[in-house]
Scaffold this motif. Structure first.
Motif, short mmCIF file in Angstrom:
data_model
loop_
_atom_site.label_atom_id
_atom_site.label_comp_id
_atom_site.label_asym_id
_atom_site.label_seq_id
_atom_site.Cartn_x
_atom_site.Cartn_y
_atom_site.Cartn_z
N HIS A 1 0.10 -0.52 9.36
CA HIS A 1 0.74 -1.81 9.08
C HIS A 1 1.93 -1.61 8.15
N ASP B 1 3.51 -3.55 4.67
CA ASP B 1 3.02 -4.49 3.66
C ASP B 1 3.88 -5.75 3.65
N HIS C 1 1.85 2.31 7.53
CA HIS C 1 0.87 3.10 6.79
C HIS C 1 -0.52 2.51 6.97
N GLN D 1 7.94 1.80 -0.55
CA GLN D 1 6.63 1.70 -1.18
C GLN D 1 6.24 3.06 -1.75
FE LIG Z 1 -0.61 -1.53 2.78
#
Ligand SMILES: [Fe+2]
Length: 369
Positions: A194, A196, A335, A207
């Motif tokens: 997915h 975030d 991720h 991230q």
């Molecule tokens: Fe995540």
């Protein structure tokens, strides 16, 4: 590059360069970019464009000492623009951007070529730091290793890029099992690939997941390049790709405190038609609300994208060890993680985000050093 001659055409000044190329500069542009119209310190525009007639034309144009001199017909104003500035700002040529790093997409083979960087050297060597940013941007994913055994040590590296992006999960967040989770990440469940916060108007850019402890059995991190996946969808089914790039899909996160929603296409394209970002989290879709006929086709497209994310040709998996940090473009690289057994040890990741804007800004500033 030298200016050989200038020619006053209607509405535009034609400039012939020493290599024979001709650039055409609208008079408005030349008036608007008069260096005298900028604040000398901030380099911000001070000239009020509306104070200049739209049909502004030169009375006289001359070349002197590497400068283009223009006397305007509507006033006594004289504009002096350096020829090298004009050479760098030829209409129709997109301004060069050192942070415009071409994406290199990858699949499962990337596991053998994952860029790895050493934390101590990142803090000591600016050139190495720039190499890290460039590699992370090019591939969308890198790993930093050798981080001190301190929850704040990964954050300190991120703050060297720019300020952190705060979200409803805080400026930083701890990924570990919680007794009362508001997100699947805070359980020991497997997490499907997915991005975030696709429910945000602007999902966070880069991230950082700093592994502070990983003593539990399982919990391998999984990544896949959604640029590659999107291109696979485009190749396999052009109509499905068109739906994913145009139909606004509903995303939503809600808990006791927040209800954050947005409608956006799953795949974002830039003005050149290249995949620019991806919003994908099967856990955070809201009930589809498009027209029923569109929905039937949209489900087909959505399932095709979902199926591609499960294709093992695309993903890589590895276990982050204590002192390692995965860094990835959250708007590009999906991720997830495999399930883990919390009874076998403590697993703690410290997470945070730095947006693409700050990331690119640091690249430009380090290149300019
Ligand atoms: Fe995540």
């Amino acid at each position: 590059m030298q200016i050989v001659s200038v020619d006053m055409s209607p509405r535009v000044l034609a400039v012939t360069w020493s290599d024979g190329a001709v650039s055409r500069y609208p008079y408005q542009f030349l008036r608007d970019n008069d260096p005298a119209g900028f604040h000398p310190q901030t380099q911000e525009w001070l000239l009020d464009l509306l104070s200049v007639p739209e049909a502004e034309e030169p009375r006289r144009v001359a070349l002197a000492d590497g400068m283009l001199e223009i006397d305007w017909s509507s006033s006594d104003a004289r504009t002096r623009i350096p020829a090298d500035w004009l050479a760098r700002h030829r209409p129709g040529r997109r301004a060069e951007d050192p942070a415009d790093v071409a994406a290199v997409t990858w699949g499962a083979e990337f596991a053998e070529a994952l860029p790895r960087f050493d934390a101590r050297r990142l803090l000591a060597d600016q050139g190495y730091f720039l190499d890290w940013l460039m590699a992370t941007k090019r591939f969308g994913l890198s790993v930093v290793s050798g981080i001190e055994d301190d929850e704040e040590a990964g954050v300190a590296i991120g703050k060297r890029i720019g300020f952190l992006r705060q979200t409803n999960f805080g400026a930083t967040f701890r990924v570990e099992t919680m007794p009362d989770p508001n997100n699947l990440a805070y359980t020991s469940h497997a997490l499907a690939l997915h991005t975030d916060l696709p429910n945000q108007e602007l999902p966070p850019g880069y991230q950082f997941l700093h592994c502070v402890r990983n003593g539990a059995v399982g919990g391998e991190s999984v990544f896949a390049d959604a640029y590659r996946i999107a291109e696979e969808v485009r190749r396999a089914d052009v109509e499905a790709f068109a739906l994913l790039t145009t139909i606004p899909a509903p995303y939503r996160f809600h808990d006791r405190e927040f209800d954050i929603r947005v409608h956006r296409p799953l795949i974002g394209l830039d003005e050149r038609g290249r995949v620019f970002d991806v919003r994908y989290s099967a856990h955070l879709m809201d009930a589809f609300d498009m027209d029923a006929d569109v929905m039937v086709d949209y489900y087909r497209a959505y399932r095709l994208f979902m199926k591609e994310t499960r294709d093992l040709r695309h993903g890589i998996a590895f276990k982050l060890g204590a002192g390692e940090m995965a860094v990835f473009d959250n708007r590009r690289v999906l991720h997830g993680r495999k399930a883990f057994n919390p009874a076998t040890g403590h697993r703690l990741l410290k997470g945070f985000y730095v947006d693409r804007g700050e990331f690119d800004s640091r690249i430009r500033k380090l290149i300019a050093v």
